[in-house]
Design a protein around this motif. Structure first.
Motif, PDB file in Angstrom:
ATOM      1  N   ALA A   1       0.812  -1.219   0.000  1.00 28.46           N
ATOM      2  CA  ALA A   1       0.000   0.000   0.000  1.00 28.46           C
ATOM      3  C   ALA A   1       0.842   1.265   0.000  1.00 28.46           C
ATOM      4  O   ALA A   1       0.419   2.294  -0.529  1.00 28.46           O
ATOM      5  N   ALA A   2       2.025   1.218   0.573  1.00 34.47           N
ATOM      6  CA  ALA A   2       2.849   2.421   0.680  1.00 34.47           C
ATOM      7  C   ALA A   2       3.543   2.776  -0.624  1.00 34.47           C
ATOM      8  O   ALA A   2       3.740   3.954  -0.924  1.00 34.47           O
ATOM      9  N   THR A   3       3.896   1.752  -1.423  1.00 32.35           N
ATOM     10  CA  THR A   3       4.701   1.990  -2.623  1.00 32.35           C
ATOM     11  C   THR A   3       3.995   1.624  -3.923  1.00 32.35           C
ATOM     12  O   THR A   3       4.454   2.024  -4.990  1.00 32.35           O
ATOM     13  N   GLY A   4       2.915   0.841  -3.854  1.00 37.12           N
ATOM     14  CA  GLY A   4       2.264   0.370  -5.066  1.00 37.12           C
ATOM     15  C   GLY A   4       2.959  -0.801  -5.716  1.00 37.12           C
ATOM     16  O   GLY A   4       2.528  -1.266  -6.780  1.00 37.12           O
ATOM     17  N   ARG A   5       4.019  -1.318  -5.096  1.00 36.60           N
ATOM     18  CA  ARG A   5       4.756  -2.449  -5.667  1.00 36.60           C
ATOM     19  C   ARG A   5       3.892  -3.701  -5.655  1.00 36.60           C
ATOM     20  O   ARG A   5       3.202  -3.995  -4.695  1.00 36.60           O
ATOM     21  N   THR A   6       3.920  -4.463  -6.759  1.00 35.14           N
ATOM     22  CA  THR A   6       3.196  -5.724  -6.827  1.00 35.14           C
ATOM     23  C   THR A   6       3.954  -6.770  -6.019  1.00 35.14           C
ATOM     24  O   THR A   6       5.057  -7.169  -6.375  1.00 35.14           O
ATOM     25  N   VAL A   7       3.354  -7.222  -4.932  1.00 34.91           N
ATOM     26  CA  VAL A   7       3.974  -8.226  -4.067  1.00 34.91           C
ATOM     27  C   VAL A   7       3.790  -9.617  -4.652  1.00 34.91           C
ATOM     28  O   VAL A   7       4.716 -10.432  -4.664  1.00 34.91           O
ATOM     29  N   ALA A   8       2.584  -9.918  -5.147  1.00 36.15           N
ATOM     30  CA  ALA A   8       2.314 -11.236  -5.735  1.00 36.15           C
ATOM     31  C   ALA A   8       1.077 -11.146  -6.612  1.00 36.15           C
ATOM     32  O   ALA A   8       0.139 -10.414  -6.295  1.00 36.15           O
ATOM     33  N   GLU A   9       1.093 -11.894  -7.713  1.00 38.98           N
ATOM     34  CA  GLU A   9      -0.091 -12.062  -8.549  1.00 38.98           C
ATOM     35  C   GLU A   9      -0.743 -13.387  -8.192  1.00 38.98           C
ATOM     36  O   GLU A   9      -0.085 -14.421  -8.146  1.00 38.98           O
ATOM     37  N   LEU A  10      -2.044 -13.367  -7.934  1.00 40.64           N
ATOM     38  CA  LEU A  10      -2.756 -14.545  -7.445  1.00 40.64           C
ATOM     39  C   LEU A  10      -3.495 -15.296  -8.528  1.00 40.64           C
ATOM     40  O   LEU A  10      -4.090 -16.341  -8.262  1.00 40.64           O
ATOM     41  N   GLY A  11      -3.503 -14.804  -9.754  1.00 39.75           N
ATOM     42  CA  GLY A  11      -4.208 -15.478 -10.837  1.00 39.75           C
ATOM     43  C   GLY A  11      -5.669 -15.076 -10.893  1.00 39.75           C
ATOM     44  O   GLY A  11      -6.104 -14.102 -10.284  1.00 39.75           O
ATOM     45  N   GLY A  12      -6.439 -15.845 -11.640  1.00 40.82           N
ATOM     46  CA  GLY A  12      -7.831 -15.514 -11.888  1.00 40.82           C
ATOM     47  C   GLY A  12      -8.760 -16.060 -10.823  1.00 40.82           C
ATOM     48  O   GLY A  12      -8.806 -17.272 -10.586  1.00 40.82           O
ATOM     49  N   TRP A  13      -9.504 -15.179 -10.177  1.00 44.00           N
ATOM     50  CA  TRP A  13     -10.492 -15.554  -9.160  1.00 44.00           C
ATOM     51  C   TRP A  13     -11.702 -14.649  -9.272  1.00 44.00           C
ATOM     52  O   TRP A  13     -11.575 -13.482  -9.653  1.00 44.00           O
ATOM     53  N   GLU A  14     -12.866 -15.184  -8.916  1.00 41.06           N
ATOM     54  CA  GLU A  14     -14.077 -14.377  -8.787  1.00 41.06           C
ATOM     55  C   GLU A  14     -14.252 -14.058  -7.308  1.00 41.06           C
ATOM     56  O   GLU A  14     -14.565 -14.955  -6.508  1.00 41.06           O
ATOM     57  N   PRO A  15     -14.065 -12.812  -6.884  1.00 41.26           N
ATOM     58  CA  PRO A  15     -14.194 -12.496  -5.460  1.00 41.26           C
ATOM     59  C   PRO A  15     -15.610 -12.737  -4.963  1.00 41.26           C
ATOM     60  O   PRO A  15     -16.590 -12.484  -5.664  1.00 41.26           O
ATOM     61  N   VAL A  16     -15.716 -13.236  -3.737  1.00 40.62           N
ATOM     62  CA  VAL A  16     -17.004 -13.521  -3.108  1.00 40.62           C
ATOM     63  C   VAL A  16     -17.435 -12.297  -2.307  1.00 40.62           C
ATOM     64  O   VAL A  16     -16.650 -11.753  -1.522  1.00 40.62           O
ATOM     65  N   LEU A  17     -18.679 -11.880  -2.482  1.00 41.20           N
ATOM     66  CA  LEU A  17     -19.206 -10.760  -1.713  1.00 41.20           C
ATOM     67  C   LEU A  17     -19.285 -11.138  -0.240  1.00 41.20           C
ATOM     68  O   LEU A  17     -19.731 -12.234   0.103  1.00 41.20           O
ATOM     69  N   ASN A  18     -18.866 -10.219   0.637  1.00 48.02           N
ATOM     70  CA  ASN A  18     -18.995 -10.462   2.071  1.00 48.02           C
ATOM     71  C   ASN A  18     -19.700  -9.285   2.723  1.00 48.02           C
ATOM     72  O   ASN A  18     -20.047  -8.309   2.058  1.00 48.02           O
ATOM     73  N   GLN A  19     -19.915  -9.370   4.034  1.00 44.21           N
ATOM     74  CA  GLN A  19     -20.769  -8.402   4.715  1.00 44.21           C
ATOM     75  C   GLN A  19     -20.026  -7.348   5.515  1.00 44.21           C
ATOM     76  O   GLN A  19     -20.672  -6.491   6.114  1.00 44.21           O
ATOM     77  N   GLY A  20     -18.720  -7.397   5.567  1.00 44.26           N
ATOM     78  CA  GLY A  20     -18.024  -6.423   6.387  1.00 44.26           C
ATOM     79  C   GLY A  20     -16.612  -6.191   5.910  1.00 44.26           C
ATOM     80  O   GLY A  20     -15.997  -7.065   5.290  1.00 44.26           O
ATOM     81  N   PRO A  21     -16.050  -5.007   6.204  1.00 40.04           N
ATOM     82  CA  PRO A  21     -14.714  -4.671   5.723  1.00 40.04           C
ATOM     83  C   PRO A  21     -13.590  -5.474   6.357  1.00 40.04           C
ATOM     84  O   PRO A  21     -12.496  -5.524   5.804  1.00 40.04           O
ATOM     85  N   ASP A  22     -13.839  -6.112   7.504  1.00 40.50           N
ATOM     86  CA  ASP A  22     -12.783  -6.861   8.184  1.00 40.50           C
ATOM     87  C   ASP A  22     -12.999  -8.368   8.131  1.00 40.50           C
ATOM     88  O   ASP A  22     -12.295  -9.118   8.810  1.00 40.50           O
ATOM     89  N   GLU A  23     -13.966  -8.837   7.345  1.00 41.10           N
ATOM     90  CA  GLU A  23     -14.233 -10.264   7.272  1.00 41.10           C
ATOM     91  C   GLU A  23     -13.242 -10.960   6.343  1.00 41.10           C
ATOM     92  O   GLU A  23     -12.589 -10.318   5.518  1.00 41.10           O
ATOM     93  N   PRO A  24     -13.111 -12.296   6.470  1.00 38.15           N
ATOM     94  CA  PRO A  24     -12.225 -13.028   5.561  1.00 38.15           C
ATOM     95  C   PRO A  24     -12.637 -12.824   4.109  1.00 38.15           C
ATOM     96  O   PRO A  24     -13.809 -12.605   3.793  1.00 38.15           O
ATOM     97  N   LEU A  25     -11.649 -12.911   3.221  1.00 40.23           N
ATOM     98  CA  LEU A  25     -11.866 -12.732   1.793  1.00 40.23           C
ATOM     99  C   LEU A  25     -11.748 -14.075   1.090  1.00 40.23           C
ATOM    100  O   LEU A  25     -10.783 -14.812   1.307  1.00 40.23           O
ATOM    101  N   PHE A  26     -12.731 -14.394   0.241  1.00 43.15           N
ATOM    102  CA  PHE A  26     -12.715 -15.657  -0.492  1.00 43.15           C
ATOM    103  C   PHE A  26     -12.865 -15.389  -1.984  1.00 43.15           C
ATOM    104  O   PHE A  26     -13.417 -14.364  -2.400  1.00 43.15           O
ATOM    105  N   GLY A  27     -12.376 -16.333  -2.774  1.00 42.70           N
ATOM    106  CA  GLY A  27     -12.520 -16.283  -4.218  1.00 42.70           C
ATOM    107  C   GLY A  27     -12.865 -17.652  -4.753  1.00 42.70           C
ATOM    108  O   GLY A  27     -12.600 -18.671  -4.105  1.00 42.70           O
TER     109      GLY A  27
END
Length: 431
Positions: free
Chosen positions: A348-374
């Motif tokens: 977030a500080a530099t914009g550097r790409t740390v890793a590419e994760l490939g193709g995923w469809e992100p799953v909608l969740n209910q809160g900003p701090d909840e786990p993220l799934f694809g």
């Protein structure tokens, strides 16, 4: 009820081919090595445990939601302007278990999907009709109705609920009501204008009213007390299009008269003093990204700005959208070469790409701090589910779900997806 056969996580699930390296950003060799490590981690992952699961029975057209570890099934509306019957179910502890009905109650009518929010011992069922929202508050333990009011609920500090979007925007005021009783605590006219609010954790503590005519007001969300007033026409721009809060800034958006573009004016929340202005094209947006502000949705990629001065801090031309910010990492996306999304993790500080994760469809969740799934399709037609972890910059495989069409959403570690039959399936994903 029947049992979902989760099957086995097979070895012939095909991972994405290695994604192309990002354009010249940061240290290319280091980025490539980080991406290779992420792909090796992804390919070697195996399920930690077979998740608890169940098939959700319901009438054709029923909507299913998950909140607080429970499932809520809303039957279709029986008549125009009527109600929808909602049944709450306790989820099983093992794979293929049966759902246990807890209670049945009347929920709001309307077309399309319902929303469910558990808050302070109550479950809030939200329905929509013709763009307007209605909320019914039920006792979580018994399903007994406490109140039914127009508007969409947002929890405030001190056990209140902000209700808005429940009627004619020319006359409908902003209201804060008591969560347990629905009785009004305070209200204020919007006057055809806009509203923004600031979160403190899961609740909001300040509300800003921005009318087309009249004064800007910053109010305490709990009491409604006016904390600050300011210029009613920031920047002299008529026709406000939107407003939002980012950290200690109020961001007001208005048309700039250039081919559908818009101008964002930033004000300090402590004095409503104008800090800076920024013109954006019709396809661009501005939002928080860690401690910075990011401009995305454009062909030039993502760029980050200093909130105090709006001076550029970094540009990464490979990615266009931000899905989540987690500490000092951003989960970002670009349109894939053949449909879907390509995801990556940026610093977030530099914009550097740390890793590419490939193709995923992100799953909608209910809160900003909840786990993220694809999710992604396997060669055999199953749905591969992974946890997207920006902190570790990996996509960790969890399981393959057979006979699942998609349309997934999550709450905590509960996953809900529509099956090929049209019914819903529920899984509690392993950690």
């Amino acid at each position: 009820m029947t049992v979902i056969d989760l099957g086995e996580l097979r070895g012939d699930v095909a991972p994405d081919p290695p994604p192309r390296p990002p354009l010249a950003v940061g240290r290319p060799l280091r980025v490539a090595l980080a991406g290779a490590v992420a792909l090796l981690t992804l390919a070697s992952s195996t399920p930690v445990a077979r998740p608890a699961s169940a098939v959700v029975a319901g009438r054709p057209g029923a909507e299913v939601r998950v909140a607080g570890g429970r499932l809520y099934v809303a039957d279709p509306e029986t008549s125009s302007g009527g109600t929808r019957e909602v049944t709450a179910y306790a989820t099983p502890s093992g794979a293929g278990g049966a759902l246990r009905p807890l209670w049945r109650a009347s929920g709001p009518g309307g077309e399309g999907q319902i929303e469910v929010l558990e808050q302070g011992g109550f479950v809030l069922i939200i329905g929509r009709r013709d763009g307007w929202a209605e909320t019914v508050a039920l006792d979580t333990a018994t399903g007994r109705q406490r109140w039914r009011l127009p508007g969409y609920p947002v929890p405030t500090v001190g056990g209140g609920l902000l209700l808005f979007g429940g009627g004619d925007e020319t006359t409908d005021p902003v209201r804060v009501v008591d969560l347990s009783s629905g009785r009004p605590r305070w209200s204020a006219p919007v006057d055809r204008g806009r509203m923004a609010y600031r979160h403190r954790g899961a609740e909001i503590d300040q509300i800003v009213l921005i009318p087309e005519s009249g004064r800007i007001e910053v109010r305490d969300a709990g009491s409604g007390a006016v904390l600050l007033t300011g210029d009613s026409r920031p920047g002299g721009a008529p026709g406000y299009q939107g407003a939002g809060l980012a950290g200690d800034l109020l961001l007001v958006s208005a048309a700039n008269g250039v081919a559908g573009g818009h101008r964002v004016t930033a004000y300090g929340l402590d004095a409503l003093d104008r800090r800076w202005e920024l013109d954006l094209s019709p396809n661009e947006y501005l939002e928080e990204c860690g401690h910075l502000l990011c401009v995305g949705g454009r062909e030039a990629g993502l760029s980050a700005l200093d909130p105090a001065t709006h001076r550029p801090r970094w540009v990464n031309p490979r990615w266009q959208w931000i899905f989540a910010a987690r500490g000092d990492r951003l989960l970002v996306a670009s349109r894939a070469r053949v449909g879907g999304m390509e995801l990556a993790v940026l610093d977030a500080a530099t914009g550097r790409t740390v890793a590419e994760l490939g193709g995923w469809e992100p799953v909608l969740n209910q809160g900003p701090d909840e786990p993220l799934f694809g999710t992604r399709r396997t060669r055999e037609g199953g749905l591969l589910v992974a946890e997207l972890d920006p902190a570790r910059a990996v996509a960790r495989w969890l399981d393959v779900l057979p006979d699942v069409m998609g349309e997934c959403l999550s709450s905590g570690r509960d996953l809900l997806c529509r099956r090929q039959s049209g019914a819903y399936g529920w899984w509690r994903l392993p950690r």
